[in-house]
Design a protein around this motif. Structure first.
Motif: not given
Length: 256
Positions: A55-59
């Motif tokens: 997942x993207x950063x902060x997901x």
């Protein structure tokens, strides 16, 4: 307290389901600054499987791993590892459970600089008060390519070699579930390809269950399935993605 679930009633053997999360929620901060890292996540992973989480950063990928491994407490929901519910356990109970059932492989290797490779490998056994089988430790270190490095200290090893020690440490302790958080993030390209292969071997040869958070599509290609998170929620799951992700990783490498 930490308590056994229904799937653990058949005795001391491993539960058929290695990990179960039910409506797990975790937030950080308060008021306008509140961030929901996990938003009602429910999932189940069978024993003896290798799952990548992307997942993207902060997901919420790292938060998912920390809550699943008992390193952080969810605000609500149920976490069950190897048939035992972790929700509500005291810190002492959680520590004892982690030492006996859960192995960790982090981006930073968490090796003690004053100890040798062999000593770092058996350290979890000593901390748990368990018998140390030095022959098994040597055999495991040999299997991960470190048979000639037993007396070396971490500072004398490359990053890839230190990560191999961390994997051997989890195998020697016979942890049923191994959580890996960006295990290739600090490694060179060659070592970054070797480490996921070793984790896959831990599943295939040793019957472990591996859950790995990664941003590397080539590392994820070693997994049996990939979970995708977005904004703290499960955004999808893909099985049999090895070839697809491997090609994606090759394309990305070629463009770099």
């Amino acid at each position: 307290m930490v308590r056994s679930g229904a799937r653990h009633d058949h005795g001391p053997g491993p539960a058929p389901e290695a990990l179960r999360l039910v409506e797990v929620t975790k937030s950080y901060g308060t008021g306008d600054g509140c961030v929901t890292a996990l938003d009602g996540v429910t999932l189940g992973l069978e024993r003896g499987t290798f799952t990548a989480v992307m997942g993207p950063s902060g997901s919420g990928t790292s938060t998912l791993l920390q809550c699943a491994a008992g390193l952080d407490r969810p605000d609500s929901g149920i976490v069950r590892v190897d048939g035992t519910e972790l929700t509500g356990g005291s810190e002492t109970e959680l520590t004892q459970f982690r030492r006996g059932r859960i192995g960790f492989v982090f981006q930073q290797y968490n090796l003690l600089e004053t100890l040798t490779v062999a000593q770092n490998t058996v350290l979890p056994l000593k901390l748990a008060g368990r018998r140390v089988d030095r022959k098994r430790a040597r055999e495991t270190l040999t299997a991960v390519g470190l048979g000639d490095r037993l007396g070396h200290r971490p500072g004398q090893l490359s990053g890839g070699q230190q990560q191999r020690v961390a994997i051997a440490r989890a195998l020697v302790a016979e942890h049923r579930v191994i959580f890996a958080d960006e295990p290739t993030g600090a490694l060179d390209t060659r070592s970054a390809r070797e480490v996921p292969a070793l984790l896959r071997q831990a599943v295939r040869v040793h019957g472990r269950t591996v859950v790995m958070v990664t941003h590397d599509p080539v590392a994820a290609s070693c997994a049996d399935s990939v979970l995708f998170l977005a904004d703290g929620r499960l955004a999808g799951r893909m099985d049999a993605v090895t070839e697809r992700l491997a090609h994606l990783g090759d394309d990305m490498t070629a463009r770099a």
